[in-house]
Design an enzyme around this catalytic site. Structure first.
Site, PDB file in Angstrom:
ATOM      1  N   GLN A  75       0.849  -1.099  -0.069  1.00  0.00           N
ATOM      2  CA  GLN A  75      -0.335  -0.064  -0.044  1.00  0.00           C
ATOM      3  C   GLN A  75       0.934   1.321   0.074  1.00  0.00           C
ATOM      4  O   GLN A  75       0.500   2.100   0.666  1.00  0.00           O
ATOM      5  CB  GLN A  75      -1.010  -0.052   1.230  1.00  0.00           C
ATOM      6  CG  GLN A  75      -2.181  -0.915   1.045  1.00  0.00           C
ATOM      7  CD  GLN A  75      -3.001  -0.436  -0.175  1.00  0.00           C
ATOM      8  OE1 GLN A  75      -3.193   0.664  -0.366  1.00  0.00           O
ATOM      9  NE2 GLN A  75      -3.754  -1.315  -0.683  1.00  0.00           N
ATOM     10  N   SER A  76       1.753   1.460  -0.824  1.00  0.00           N
ATOM     11  CA  SER A  76       2.746   2.388  -0.812  1.00  0.00           C
ATOM     12  C   SER A  76       2.235   3.713  -1.410  1.00  0.00           C
ATOM     13  O   SER A  76       1.613   3.902  -2.442  1.00  0.00           O
ATOM     14  CB  SER A  76       4.001   2.105  -1.589  1.00  0.00           C
ATOM     15  OG  SER A  76       4.745   3.186  -1.956  1.00  0.00           O
TER      16      SER A  76
END
Ligand SMILES: *Cc1c(COP(=O)(O)O)cnc(C)c1O
Length: 338
Positions: A75-76
């Site tokens: 989930q960068s």
């Protein structure tokens, strides 16, 4: 510091607002809290990586790159903003994701930032297991692309190198200008700290301008000693890039790792409380991985009397709300009990 001598491409909306959080300040009964709205940088839902990318992508263009390679956790926010910046500049974007968190199921794996990565036209080259040498994976892939005649440019995780940190030197300048305009004496700056570019840039900027504003980085992952060492290293290299001489005092770098909880990407009770307090009293969306951990630290330190009641504390909202959708089940569960 003359930042204008470094190549830079406009990708965001600056200056970001500096606003008082009157409701939270009253509720917590501590210092006056201000928010620096770096969640509102404007690039594909915004966040702190936009500032770094203005310098990093300008360097890539200068070097004739046609493809940007970067990496981050599933989930960068960094990967999402990098892909968006590359899209705007007509560059291909390739990303490696690291499976740092495995227990969160489908929304975590496919929604939130991951969904936006695809919508923005980025290619996820591989989703690798936790602990993979991500830098090596990017370098091997870059060699492969070079053999095929491409000119790739690697951006490290979080955009945290001296060029990227210039983005937060610029933020330090911006804050000093706003504090003059608003006649605001800033006693502390607090923010969530991960790959260190944000804190290193701020420390370098405040050091180079002799402004004496202390920065407190709330770590989202590494223990205090390690985080401080990493920030110090990058801040020192950033000052060298700026041509500022003299050794950076070790005390200029302060991290607090008391709010990490079980690890990167795993929200604590305090993280969820901070998310709810900011949402319900200020209408602000934090994120469960970074900004809400930073805010949890801020709130707890206020309750412990760490700040004086007449001080002004600036919390840098580093963004990340796109990641909320990856945490749907945890948030639903919290909302149903809160
Ligand atoms: C990357 C990130 C941070 C941490 O910034 P670093 O420069 O990596 O230390 C904080 N908040 C959000 C929302 C981020 O995406």
């Amino acid at each position: 510091m003359h930042l204008a001598r470094f190549p830079r491409i406009s990708l965001g909306h600056f200056p970001t607002p500096l606003e008082p959080l009157n409701n939270l300040s009253a509720l917590l009964g501590g210092p006056k809290i201000w928010v620096k709205r770096d969640d509102a940088t404007g690039l594909a839902s915004g966040g702190n990586k936009t500032r770094k990318l203005e310098f990093l992508l300008a360097d890539a263009i200068k070097k004739g790159a046609d493809t940007i390679i970067t990496q981050g956790a599933t989930q960068s926010n960094h990967v999402r903003q990098t892909i968006a910046g590359a899209a705007k500049l007509g560059l291909k974007a390739k990303a490696f994701l690291e499976q740092r968190v495995t227990q969160f199921g489908d929304d975590y794996q496919h929604s939130g930032n991951v969904l936006l990565d695809g919508l923005l036209g980025g290619e996820i080259v591989a989703h690798l297991p936790n602990g993979t040498d991500m830098q090596l994976a990017m370098e091997e892939y870059a060699s492969q692309l070079r053999r095929q005649g491409h000119n790739p440019y690697i951006i490290p995780g979080g955009g945290s190198n001296p060029i990227g940190a210039l983005g937060y030197v610029a933020c330090a300048e911006e804050l000093l200008y706003q504090s003059s305009q608003q006649r605001l004496h800033i006693h502390h700056v607090v923010h969530a700290s991960g790959s260190t570019g944000t804190q290193a840039g701020l420390v370098a900027g405040f050091t180079a301008t002799h402004s004496q504003i202390p920065v407190l980085g709330i770590s989202v992952r590494a223990p205090k000693e390690k985080q401080e060492e990493n920030v110090w290293q990058l801040a020192s290299r950033t000052l060298a890039l700026l041509g500022v001489s003299g050794e950076l005092p070790r005390e200029a770098v302060v991290a607090n790792s008391d709010y990490v909880g079980d690890g990167y990407g795993l929200p604590t009770e305090g993280t969820l409380e901070a998310l709810a307090l900011f949402a319900r009293h200020e209408g602000l969306l934090l994120d469960p991985v970074y900004s809400a951990k930073g805010a949890a630290g801020l709130i707890d330190l206020i309750r412990k009397g760490f700040f004086q009641p007449d001080e002004n504390v600036v919390f840098i909202h580093t963004g990340g709300s796109a990641g909320l959708f990856g945490y749907r089940h945890i948030l639903e569960e919290y909302i149903s009990h809160a």
